[in-house]
Scaffold this motif. Structure first.
Motif, short mmCIF file in Angstrom:
data_model
loop_
_atom_site.label_atom_id
_atom_site.label_comp_id
_atom_site.label_asym_id
_atom_site.label_seq_id
_atom_site.Cartn_x
_atom_site.Cartn_y
_atom_site.Cartn_z
N LYS A 12 45.83 43.14 27.57
CA LYS A 12 45.49 41.77 27.96
C LYS A 12 45.09 41.69 29.43
O LYS A 12 44.11 41.02 29.80
CB LYS A 12 46.69 40.85 27.70
N LEU A 13 45.84 42.38 30.29
CA LEU A 13 45.57 42.29 31.72
C LEU A 13 44.28 43.00 32.11
O LEU A 13 43.63 42.63 33.10
CB LEU A 13 46.74 42.89 32.52
N SER A 14 43.92 44.02 31.35
CA SER A 14 42.73 44.81 31.70
C SER A 14 41.47 43.95 31.68
O SER A 14 40.49 44.24 32.40
CB SER A 14 42.57 45.99 30.74
N GLY A 15 41.47 42.89 30.90
CA GLY A 15 40.30 41.99 30.87
C GLY A 15 40.13 41.20 32.15
O GLY A 15 39.05 40.66 32.42
N ASP A 16 41.21 41.11 32.95
CA ASP A 16 41.14 40.39 34.22
C ASP A 16 41.56 41.29 35.37
O ASP A 16 42.20 40.84 36.33
CB ASP A 16 42.05 39.15 34.18
N ALA A 17 41.22 42.58 35.26
CA ALA A 17 41.53 43.51 36.34
C ALA A 17 40.78 43.12 37.61
O ALA A 17 39.68 42.54 37.55
CB ALA A 17 41.17 44.93 35.93
N PHE A 18 41.36 43.43 38.75
CA PHE A 18 40.78 43.01 40.02
C PHE A 18 39.43 43.67 40.29
O PHE A 18 39.24 44.86 40.06
CB PHE A 18 41.73 43.36 41.17
N LYS A 19 38.51 42.86 40.78
CA LYS A 19 37.21 43.34 41.27
C LYS A 19 36.99 42.70 42.64
O LYS A 19 37.28 41.51 42.82
CB LYS A 19 36.08 42.95 40.32
N PRO A 20 36.50 43.46 43.60
CA PRO A 20 36.30 42.90 44.95
C PRO A 20 35.33 41.73 44.96
O PRO A 20 34.49 41.59 44.05
CB PRO A 20 35.74 44.09 45.74
N CYS A 21 35.42 40.92 45.98
CA CYS A 21 34.51 39.79 46.14
C CYS A 21 33.06 40.27 46.25
O CYS A 21 32.78 41.30 46.87
CB CYS A 21 34.85 39.01 47.41
N GLY A 22 32.17 39.51 45.64
CA GLY A 22 30.75 39.77 45.82
C GLY A 22 30.30 39.23 47.17
O GLY A 22 31.07 38.54 47.87
N ILE A 68 33.90 33.69 48.23
CA ILE A 68 34.92 33.47 49.26
C ILE A 68 36.26 34.09 48.83
O ILE A 68 37.00 34.63 49.65
CB ILE A 68 35.10 31.97 49.54
N THR A 69 36.57 34.03 47.54
CA THR A 69 37.85 34.54 47.07
C THR A 69 37.73 35.06 45.65
O THR A 69 36.87 34.62 44.88
CB THR A 69 38.94 33.45 47.14
N ARG A 70 38.59 36.02 45.33
CA ARG A 70 38.66 36.55 43.97
C ARG A 70 40.03 37.18 43.79
O ARG A 70 40.62 37.70 44.72
CB ARG A 70 37.55 37.58 43.73
N GLN A 71 40.54 37.13 42.55
CA GLN A 71 41.83 37.75 42.28
C GLN A 71 41.82 38.42 40.91
O GLN A 71 40.98 38.11 40.05
CB GLN A 71 42.96 36.73 42.36
N LEU A 90 49.46 41.10 41.05
CA LEU A 90 48.23 40.33 41.17
C LEU A 90 47.70 40.47 42.60
O LEU A 90 48.43 40.23 43.57
CB LEU A 90 48.49 38.85 40.86
N ARG A 91 46.45 40.88 42.72
CA ARG A 91 45.83 41.03 44.05
C ARG A 91 44.84 39.90 44.27
O ARG A 91 44.03 39.59 43.40
CB ARG A 91 45.12 42.37 44.16
N LYS A 92 44.92 39.29 45.44
CA LYS A 92 44.00 38.22 45.80
C LYS A 92 43.28 38.60 47.08
O LYS A 92 43.89 38.95 48.09
CB LYS A 92 44.77 36.90 46.01
N GLU A 93 41.94 38.53 47.03
CA GLU A 93 41.12 38.82 48.21
C GLU A 93 40.50 37.52 48.69
O GLU A 93 39.95 36.74 47.90
CB GLU A 93 40.02 39.82 47.88
N GLU A 94 40.59 37.27 49.98
CA GLU A 94 40.00 36.08 50.59
C GLU A 94 39.16 36.49 51.78
O GLU A 94 39.60 37.29 52.61
CB GLU A 94 41.10 35.11 51.04
N SER A 136 37.92 40.66 55.14
CA SER A 136 38.67 40.29 53.94
C SER A 136 40.17 40.41 54.19
O SER A 136 40.62 41.32 54.88
CB SER A 136 38.30 41.20 52.76
N ARG A 137 40.93 39.48 53.62
CA ARG A 137 42.39 39.54 53.65
C ARG A 137 42.87 39.71 52.22
O ARG A 137 42.49 38.95 51.33
CB ARG A 137 42.97 38.27 54.26
N ASN A 138 43.69 40.72 51.98
CA ASN A 138 44.20 41.00 50.65
C ASN A 138 45.71 40.80 50.60
O ASN A 138 46.43 41.17 51.53
CB ASN A 138 43.86 42.44 50.25
N ARG A 139 46.17 40.23 49.50
CA ARG A 139 47.60 40.02 49.30
C ARG A 139 47.96 40.39 47.87
O ARG A 139 47.25 40.04 46.93
CB ARG A 139 47.96 38.55 49.56
N ARG A 140 49.06 41.11 47.71
CA ARG A 140 49.55 41.45 46.38
C ARG A 140 50.83 40.67 46.10
O ARG A 140 51.73 40.60 46.94
CB ARG A 140 49.83 42.95 46.26
#
Length: 308
Positions: free
Chosen positions: A25-35, A39-42, A67-71, A120-124
């Motif tokens: 289930k999680l693999s469908g929403d695996a993290f990909k860096p921002c294009g 501005i943000t992606r997780q 969960l990783r969030k890039e801003e 970019s700022r990343n937070r897990r």
């Protein structure tokens, strides 16, 4: 792998999921860096970081996820200065005033132009699912951060029947009773040296106390004046210390020497083995603390929970 905070969600109905199902289930929403223009992606990342590839790390029925969030970081003053420069240029060249709506459009344009060069700022954020215990535990310092992770997990799974636990009496009532001794302090709980008191009136004040004996006269005077305890530092079973608030948020978790000694006894230099041992020790300790704490706070209201 020690959580620094614990925001607990209770499953409202039986929810059993295997590590393999969760991974899929999680693999469908695996993290990909921002294009370039985002501005943000997780998305979900391996909890073991560089030491693993799986999105789920499981031990004894507990499933750890991250969960990783890039801003993108765009300083406000820099954008404001660029907008003012463009607006001033238009006013000089076209001999007209640039209105607010047009400035907003210029701001959007400037933001898009700057995004590819932005830092970019990343937070897990970590959490674990404990289907057998009926809880989801999130390492989050705020209720919003915890809810954001739960909402993202719900989206990935399609369904996540959870809510914060509810106790039979208001936590602030219990905290206050422990300090003014109208409610017996459970034997497994020792008071710390920190608390927050609030005046329950509409415009009431807040008093924050730190480094004090919580049974001292200074605290008693505030209680006698009608203030209520909304945050309280405690130690649980001589093993775990933390600050508990009226929303049942557990902050500044510190695991005691007993658990640290058990981890030190794991005779290995393997980073994954150490991580696994720490995760196992932590989840076993929290599996005792969470229900015990809810019971100490007057018992859990399970009226909205569907039992098996």
């Amino acid at each position: 792998m020690w959580f620094r905070n614990a925001r607990v969600f209770r499953f409202t109905k039986p929810f059993n999921i295997s590590a393999e199902e969760l991974e899929e289930k999680l693999s469908g929403d695996a993290f990909k860096p921002c294009g370039p223009q985002e501005i943000t992606r997780q998305g979900w990342v391996p909890p073991l970081g560089k030491h693993g590839e799986q999105l789920v790390h499981s031990a004894n029925g507990y499933h750890l996820i991250a969960l990783r969030k890039e801003e993108k970081i765009l300083p406000g003053p820099v954008i404001k200065e660029a907008v003012e420069e463009k607006a001033e240029m238009i006013e000089v060249e076209q001999g007209r005033k640039v209105r607010r709506k047009e400035k907003d459009e210029i701001k959007e344009q400037v933001t898009l132009e700057m995004l590819p060069q932005a830092f970019s700022r990343n937070r897990r954020s970590f959490a674990y699912l404990a289907p057998e215990d009926g809880v989801l535990v999130v390492d989050a310092g705020s209720a919003k951060q915890a809810e954001d992770l739960a909402s993202t997990l719900r989206k990935s799974l399609g369904s996540l029947p959870v809510r914060p636990p509810v106790v039979e009496q208001a936590p602030a009532f219990t905290f206050t009773g422990w300090l003014n001794e109208t409610i017996d302090l459970p034997g497994v709980i020792a008071l710390g040296d920190e608390c927050e008191l609030k005046d329950p009136s509409e415009d009431g004040g807040v008093v924050r106390c730190k480094g004090l004996d919580l049974k001292a006269d200074e605290i008693r005077n505030h209680l006698d004046a009608g203030m209520q305890v909304t945050k309280l530092a405690v130690t649980w079973d001589d093993n775990v210390s933390f600050v508990l608030d009226e929303e049942l948020g557990i902050r500044r978790l510190k695991f005691g020497e007993t658990l640290q000694d058990q981890l030190d006894d794991v005779d290995t230099d393997d980073a994954v083995a150490k991580f696994d041992a720490a995760f196992t020790l932590m989840t076993l300790e929290l599996s005792k603390l969470i229900p015990g704490l809810l019971e100490a706070l007057g018992g859990e209201d399970r009226s909205a929970i569907v039992e098996e």
